[in-house]
Design an enzyme around this catalytic site. Structure first.
Site, PDB file in Angstrom:
ATOM      1  N   ARG A   1      34.509   4.052   1.997  1.00  0.00           N
ATOM      2  CA  ARG A   1      34.651   2.449   1.374  1.00  0.00           C
ATOM      3  C   ARG A   1      35.473   2.998  -0.151  1.00  0.00           C
ATOM      4  O   ARG A   1      34.534   3.804  -1.116  1.00  0.00           O
ATOM      5  CB  ARG A   1      33.617   2.169   1.267  1.00  0.00           C
ATOM      6  CG  ARG A   1      32.971   0.912   0.048  1.00  0.00           C
ATOM      7  CD  ARG A   1      31.702   0.496   0.582  1.00  0.00           C
ATOM      8  NE  ARG A   1      30.547   1.247   0.338  1.00  0.00           N
ATOM      9  CZ  ARG A   1      29.889   2.111  -0.765  1.00  0.00           C
ATOM     10  NH1 ARG A   1      31.051   2.361  -1.965  1.00  0.00           N
ATOM     11  NH2 ARG A   1      29.154   2.937  -0.787  1.00  0.00           N
TER      12      ARG A   1
ATOM     13  N   HIS B   1      29.956  -0.207  -2.814  1.00  0.00           N
ATOM     14  CA  HIS B   1      29.054  -0.444  -2.005  1.00  0.00           C
ATOM     15  C   HIS B   1      29.034  -2.873  -1.634  1.00  0.00           C
ATOM     16  O   HIS B   1      29.296  -3.077  -1.071  1.00  0.00           O
ATOM     17  CB  HIS B   1      27.515  -0.152  -1.696  1.00  0.00           C
ATOM     18  CG  HIS B   1      26.790  -0.876  -0.903  1.00  0.00           C
ATOM     19  ND1 HIS B   1      26.302  -0.888   0.873  1.00  0.00           N
ATOM     20  CD2 HIS B   1      25.896  -2.101  -0.612  1.00  0.00           C
ATOM     21  CE1 HIS B   1      26.157  -1.048   0.870  1.00  0.00           C
ATOM     22  NE2 HIS B   1      25.614  -2.024   0.262  1.00  0.00           N
TER      23      HIS B   1
ATOM     24  N   TYR C   1      27.542   7.962  -8.414  1.00  0.00           N
ATOM     25  CA  TYR C   1      27.406   9.087  -6.799  1.00  0.00           C
ATOM     26  C   TYR C   1      28.649   9.750  -6.300  1.00  0.00           C
ATOM     27  O   TYR C   1      27.754  10.251  -5.180  1.00  0.00           O
ATOM     28  CB  TYR C   1      26.123   8.011  -6.251  1.00  0.00           C
ATOM     29  CG  TYR C   1      26.878   6.643  -4.857  1.00  0.00           C
ATOM     30  CD1 TYR C   1      27.670   7.068  -3.758  1.00  0.00           C
ATOM     31  CD2 TYR C   1      26.597   5.445  -5.679  1.00  0.00           C
ATOM     32  CE1 TYR C   1      28.423   5.508  -3.957  1.00  0.00           C
ATOM     33  CE2 TYR C   1      26.800   4.728  -4.708  1.00  0.00           C
ATOM     34  CZ  TYR C   1      27.576   4.614  -4.084  1.00  0.00           C
ATOM     35  OH  TYR C   1      28.487   3.159  -3.654  1.00  0.00           O
TER      36      TYR C   1
HETATM   37  C1  LIG Z   1      17.191  -2.504   8.132  1.00  0.00           C
HETATM   38  C2  LIG Z   1      17.610  -2.699   6.440  1.00  0.00           C
HETATM   39  N1  LIG Z   1      17.145  -1.472   5.796  1.00  0.00           N
HETATM   40  C3  LIG Z   1      17.864  -1.860   4.616  1.00  0.00           C
HETATM   41  C4  LIG Z   1      18.850  -2.637   4.371  1.00  0.00           C
HETATM   42  C5  LIG Z   1      19.306  -2.722   3.063  1.00  0.00           C
HETATM   43  N2  LIG Z   1      20.613  -2.175   2.992  1.00  0.00           N
HETATM   44  C6  LIG Z   1      22.022  -3.049   2.759  1.00  0.00           C
HETATM   45  S1  LIG Z   1      23.608  -2.267   3.472  1.00  0.00           S
HETATM   46  C7  LIG Z   1      22.576  -0.780   3.397  1.00  0.00           C
HETATM   47  C8  LIG Z   1      23.278   0.575   4.192  1.00  0.00           C
HETATM   48  C9  LIG Z   1      24.414   0.205   5.140  1.00  0.00           C
HETATM   49  O1  LIG Z   1      24.920   1.592   5.016  1.00  0.00           O
HETATM   50  P1  LIG Z   1      26.028   1.008   6.178  1.00  0.00           P
HETATM   51  O2  LIG Z   1      25.439   0.920   7.758  1.00  0.00           O
HETATM   52  O3  LIG Z   1      26.546   2.978   5.927  1.00  0.00           O
HETATM   53  O4  LIG Z   1      26.616   0.006   5.559  1.00  0.00           O
HETATM   54  P2  LIG Z   1      28.361   0.099   4.572  1.00  0.00           P
HETATM   55  O5  LIG Z   1      27.532  -0.936   3.788  1.00  0.00           O
HETATM   56  O6  LIG Z   1      28.755   1.876   4.575  1.00  0.00           O
HETATM   57  O7  LIG Z   1      28.700  -0.884   5.466  1.00  0.00           O
HETATM   58  C10 LIG Z   1      20.735  -0.422   2.907  1.00  0.00           C
HETATM   59  C11 LIG Z   1      20.585   0.445   3.623  1.00  0.00           C
HETATM   60  C12 LIG Z   1      18.861  -3.346   4.880  1.00  0.00           C
HETATM   61  N3  LIG Z   1      20.515  -4.271   5.569  1.00  0.00           N
HETATM   62  N4  LIG Z   1      18.979  -3.760   6.591  1.00  0.00           N
END
Ligand SMILES: Cc1ncc(C[n+]2csc(CCOP(=O)(O)OP(=O)(O)O)c2C)c(N)n1
Ligand SMILES: [Mg+2]
Length: 378
Positions: free
Chosen positions: A274, A278, A287
């Site tokens: 990425r 985020h 980080y």
């Molecule tokens: C069930 C759940 N837990 C926590 C969150 C908070 N949250 C939003 S995005 C994220 C990280 C997601 O990471 P990843 O799956 O690697 O996708 P990326 O954002 O890197 O595309 C988290 C923990 C959420 N949206 N849903």
């Protein structure tokens, strides 16, 4: 290439590509490297000149739109936005291998290009990220589920779509997009297990962009690859260079053919980075290091595609500039029309999720309407 012979303990379900890049061996499938050189001609997908141009146009379009939306956000004209930079080859390589007229997509929240290619308009996209639920009122025939924020829950929905297609005897597939963080969710495992048992035609497409917000991959899992999780469910899995359009396109073609022919699901891990934060609320300098960001910037999927097209004498500066100008103009027009009608009615809370509201929500909506009548102007 003829399929390699089966090793003892290997699944019979593995085809040539999946066997050659068995994820348990830690291999990554790549066709074009970061210098734009074809390093694996045997697996180069067939690409006409028009397809190459179209792929670059789409990737540039996503990048340009992304930058434009980030600038709206910084001007206070947009709510929180999840940037797509670095994920363009994975989005387009996978999207180009499905047929939007019949194949379903269950996205997470970082799949702008796939949304648009399935048929959502830029205006709807901007509405959605401006908090207008109407942005995800799907146009007829668009086979795309709404943006899904609860991590990996969309994987279950994709399995449902795939089971429906199977039940009806249709030959469509469903694609679930999720992140590296999504592989730690129960929904990820439950959906793959169910799809494997019932041979649901689903592609589980993992955008491994190295982070789940601030959590790095090494703190997410002890698996050497995410693709190797396919082995537990005895389905094909592959780790692919997610910055390489050609490799993603080719392995997605193989995966779609596998699922469409009734052989069940496939897990793809697209390995990438990425490049942006985020979301616009995030500060990645807290980080990750500049050295790391610079090293990955060299693998930029758009840059790689550009070098490849230059070598093929397809790319020109004037072409790129005119494409960017067009995208920016169209985006500004779409944004102006969104801003002209930026009203968020509270009734929207009750709309769009159910065809028929359940009784408890109907009661809430009626109570709200009665309150509103009694308090005009509030
Ligand atoms: C069930 C759940 N837990 C926590 C969150 C908070 N949250 C939003 S995005 C994220 C990280 C997601 O990471 P990843 O799956 O690697 O996708 P990326 O954002 O890197 O595309 C988290 C923990 C959420 N949206 N849903
Ligand atoms: Mg991630």
């Amino acid at each position: 290439l003829p399929p390699k012979t089966k090793k003892s303990g290997e699944s019979d379900k593995l085809g040539g590509l999946f066997r050659q890049f068995n994820p348990i061996e830690g291999k990554m499938f790549q066709v074009v490297d970061q210098k734009g050189e074809v390093v694996n001609p045997a697996w180069m997908p067939t690409c006409s000149k028009n397809l190459l141009k179209e792929a670059f146009e789409w990737m540039l379009r996503i990048r340009t739109l992304d930058l434009r939306i980030l600038s709206y956000q910084r001007q206070g004209r947009m709510l929180t936005f999840a940037s797509n930079q670095g994920q363009e080859a994975a989005q387009m390589g996978s999207s180009f291998a499905i047929d939007p007229s019949k194949d379903w997509v269950a996205p997470a929240f970082r799949e702008m290009g796939v949304w648009l290619r399935q048929g959502q308009s830029v205006k709807q996209f901007l509405q959605y990220w401006n908090g207008l639920e109407v942005g995800f009122k799907l146009s007829p025939g668009v086979k795309l589920l709404p943006c899904c924020v609860p991590i990996s829950s969309q994987n279950q929905h994709a399995v449902g779509l795939a089971m429906a297609a199977k039940y009806r005897g249709e030959d469509s597939v469903a694609v679930a997009y999720f992140g590296d963080g999504g592989t730690s969710e129960g929904d990820f495992h439950e959906s793959i297990n169910f799809a494997a048992v019932f041979k649901a035609p689903v592609i589980f497409f993992c955008n491994n962009n190295q982070y789940a917000i601030s959590v790095p991959l090494k703190a997410q899992t002890t698996s050497r690859t995410l693709a190797q999780k396919a082995i537990a469910y005895d389905i094909p899995g592959i780790k692919v260079d997610g910055c390489d359009f050609f490799a993603v396109y080719r392995c997605m073609q193989e995966a779609v053919a596998h699922a469409r022919s009734g052989k069940g699901p496939v897990l793809i891990e697209a390995y990438m980075y990425r490049l942006g934060p985020h979301t616009t609320s995030d500060d990645p300098t807290k980080y990750r290091t500049q050295e790391e960001e610079k090293a990955w910037a060299k693998k930029d999927p758009l840059g790689r595609m550009r070098i490849f097209l230059k070598r093929e004498n397809i790319w020109s500066e004037a072409w790129e500039q005119s494409l960017m100008k067009k995208v920016n103009e169209e985006t500004d027009q779409a944004m102006a029309s969104v801003e002209a009608d930026l009203v968020t009615p509270l009734e929207d809370l009750f709309q769009f999720h159910f065809r028929e509201l359940p009784a408890h929500l109907r009661r809430e909506m009626e109570a709200y309407k009665a309150w509103k009548q009694a308090h005009p102007g509030e």
